[in-house]
Design an enzyme around this catalytic site. Structure first.
Site, mmCIF file in Angstrom:
data_model
loop_
_atom_site.group_PDB
_atom_site.id
_atom_site.type_symbol
_atom_site.label_atom_id
_atom_site.label_comp_id
_atom_site.label_asym_id
_atom_site.label_seq_id
_atom_site.Cartn_x
_atom_site.Cartn_y
_atom_site.Cartn_z
ATOM 1 C CG ASP A 146 -5.045 -69.153 66.660
ATOM 2 O OD1 ASP A 146 -5.143 -68.764 65.294
ATOM 3 O OD2 ASP A 146 -4.971 -67.597 67.397
ATOM 4 C CD GLU A 203 -2.031 -69.799 63.233
ATOM 5 O OE1 GLU A 203 -1.912 -68.961 62.118
ATOM 6 O OE2 GLU A 203 -2.435 -69.655 63.658
#
Length: 577
Positions: free
Chosen positions: A249, A286
């Site tokens: 993330d 990401e």
């Protein structure tokens, strides 16, 4: 247990159920701030065993490396080990994420029960759809009953509401039995606001901050052990739980100033473990940086990750079809923009970003990096959930517009990812939800959410309260929609697109050189070419004469004598080839 600043550490053990007495076991200090229980002290283990640590006679805290928090993130830890005899996936050869069809889902809203075991019951739907890998949004232990998952504080534990760690092992084993790999979304850039006791034990956090709280200490004093803590949890998912890939993330929020970045370190360790286990293991970033070094080989100065999410592809496709231009969509929306991302990966590759008010990104060396290292999607949990009311494209676009977006993503050279429910144009929203038990934290979350949207021009009055249980309930998929003709038509189209992608070599070629784009903005058509194949899109609502004859293999609406209606996509082989 690592506590470099402590002068005294006690292991606190409770062998019975709640209310049973505890006993303290003094631990011995070792080198590097590590503490251990004396070897001559025997601790009776069992299913009711709970334990924690007290530093310098302070309050008892759960284990920073706790693998199970059955009573919540504030309570004592429990032991857990995967029952190796339960695995049935000895023949599982693994699955590289590059070129696969990935399906992102949130466990709490994927099924009515919201558990790992109930998700197993829906795996056949994914198999018949043509999915290769299931990507789970974060499952780490957090405070409260439901959450998106990005407020996790137990990085080694699995949230109990989902079924705990034993259920995760059952889910992975069931996926492998059906030929599905599993990607797990993990968060290493921040910790949740409730139940984070890491600072009590050592310098896990730095003085810097991110949008979500304090930064993790990746390059300051004593950061070696913090990095080992992260690597330990990452590699454990691969070994103990047989996970096939990790989605990392918001890696742009990892503040690491070392010569060897934590991502490079993780990638090297993952590749070494992959060679040891004899199956592919993948890391997906990401990243908001538009930096191709994420996916470039380490031998060429890159970090060596297998893939990364590419929001530019999403923005270019979405804006052209929807006409939206608010916020970070401002620079997107033209036919030329879409052509650029389909052939080069990034739109902002050193160009000026009006949203950021600066130049952003750098070009991808398309001769060095395969296009399949980039993940493309029509929507994600962010691109839906971070809209003011969490509305899906299916609620403001018609079937033909959804079909255009799906065809461009699924027949591109990129690795396609779907977000749960999009394959049947689910009408249920996916809203931002939390269940912080602390009233003040709950109010602050709700107020912050409204203020954030007000800054971006949304009406803050329409933003749902993330703490309202109904916000969570209405975000659950409605599987009964699959009995309705309009939803079934979209599902059939998605299945046909995926089947076509897998059957035709030109449509799953992972090279940048395998794709070209052509368009006539005035005439109203855009074409993505893959070898002899063309994906012709008509994003406007007016009929368009096709630019060349096609042997049509798939279309949302069949063209009539070479004329396509508006809001349509046609896939076929060019007759002039």
């Amino acid at each position: 247990m690592w506590a470099p600043g402590a002068e005294k550490v006690d292991l606190v053990v409770r062998s019975g159920g709640p209310g049973s007495p505890t006993r303290s076991v003094p631990m011995s200090a070792g080198a590097g701030g590590w503490w251990q229980v004396p070897s001559d002290d025997e601790i009776e283990t069992g299913p009711d065993l709970r334990y924690g640590f007290s530093l310098d006679d302070g309050p008892v805290r759960p284990d920073p490396r706790s693998v199970r928090q059955p009573d919540g993130v504030h309570e004592l830890s429990a032991l857990f080990g995967v029952d190796e005899s339960r695995w049935t996936d000895d023949d599982w050869a693994g699955r590289d994420v590059r070129g696969a069809v990935i399906y992102e889902l949130h466990l709490g809203t994927f099924t009515p029960a919201g558990t790992l075991d109930s998700a197993i019951e829906r795996l056949d739907h994914l198999v018949t759809l043509g999915v290769d890998l299931v990507e789970l949004m974060p499952v780490n232990a957090f405070n409260g009953a439901h959450n998106w998952g990005y407020d996790g504080v137990g990085w080694y534990a699995v949230h109990e509401t989902y079924g705990g760690p034993a259920a995760l092992a059952r889910f992975v084993d069931a996926c492998h039995a059906k030929g599905l790999g599993v990607v797990l979304d993990v968060v290493y850039n921040h910790l949740g606001p409730s139940g984070n006791y890491l600072p009590d034990f050592g310098p896990y956090l730095s003085e810097g901050t991110t949008s979500w709280g304090s930064s993790v200490n990746l390059s300051g004093p004593d950061s070696d052990e913090v990095r080992a803590f992260i690597a330990g949890t990452a590699l454990r998912w691969f070994t103990e739980f047989h996970i096939d890939g990790l989605r990392l993330d918001a890696v742009h929020a990892l503040a690491d100033h070392r010569a060897v970045h934590i991502l490079e370190e993780l990638a090297a360790a993952t590749d070494a473990l992959s060679a040891e286990l004899g199956r592919p293991l993948s890391l997906i970033a990401e990243s908001d940086l538009n930096d191709p070094r994420m996916i470039m080989p380490r031998s060429r100065g890159g970090l060596g990750l297998a893939g990364q999410w590419d929001d530019d592809i999403h923005h270019a496709v979405h804006t052209l079809v929807s006409g939206e231009r608010q916020g970070y969509y401002a620079d997107f929306g033209s036919f030329g923009c879409l052509a650029k991302v389909l052939t080069g990966g990034f739109f902002h590759d050193g160009t000026y970003s009006s949203f950021r008010r600066r130049c952003h990104g750098r070009p991808i060396p398309t001769d060095l990096v395969p296009a399949s290292s980039l993940l493309a999607y029509t929507c994600t949990h962010d691109q839906v959930g971070n809209r003011a009311i969490g509305d899906r494209p299916s609620t403001y676009l018609d079937g033909g517009q959804l079909a255009i977006k799906a065809a461009l993503v699924l027949l591109s050279p990129y690795t396609p990812m779907l977000f749960m429910g999009e394959e049947w144009a689910a009408a249920t929203p996916f809203q931002f939800f939390t269940s912080h038990p602390e009233p003040e934290l709950g109010r602050a979350t709700a107020q912050g959410r409204k203020a954030e949207f007000a800054e971006h021009g949304w009406d803050s009055d329409v933003v749902p309260d993330p703490q309202d249980p109904e916000t969570f309930e209405r975000s659950k998929l409605d599987w009964s929609e699959l009995t309705r003709t309009d939803h079934v038509r979209v599902l059939d189209f998605y299945r046909s697109l995926i089947a076509l992608r897998k059957a035709e070599p030109a449509l799953h070629d992972p090279a940048f050189a395998s794709v070209d784009a052509e368009f006539d903005e005035a005439a109203g058509w855009f074409a993505m070419h893959r070898g002899d194949w063309s994906v012709v899109c008509v994003p406007g609502d007016a009929p368009v004469t096709l630019p060349w004859p096609l042997d049509v293999r798939l279309a949302w609406e069949q063209p009539d004598d070479g004329v396509s209606p508006g809001h349509n996509v046609i896939v076929g082989v060019r007759r002039d080839s």
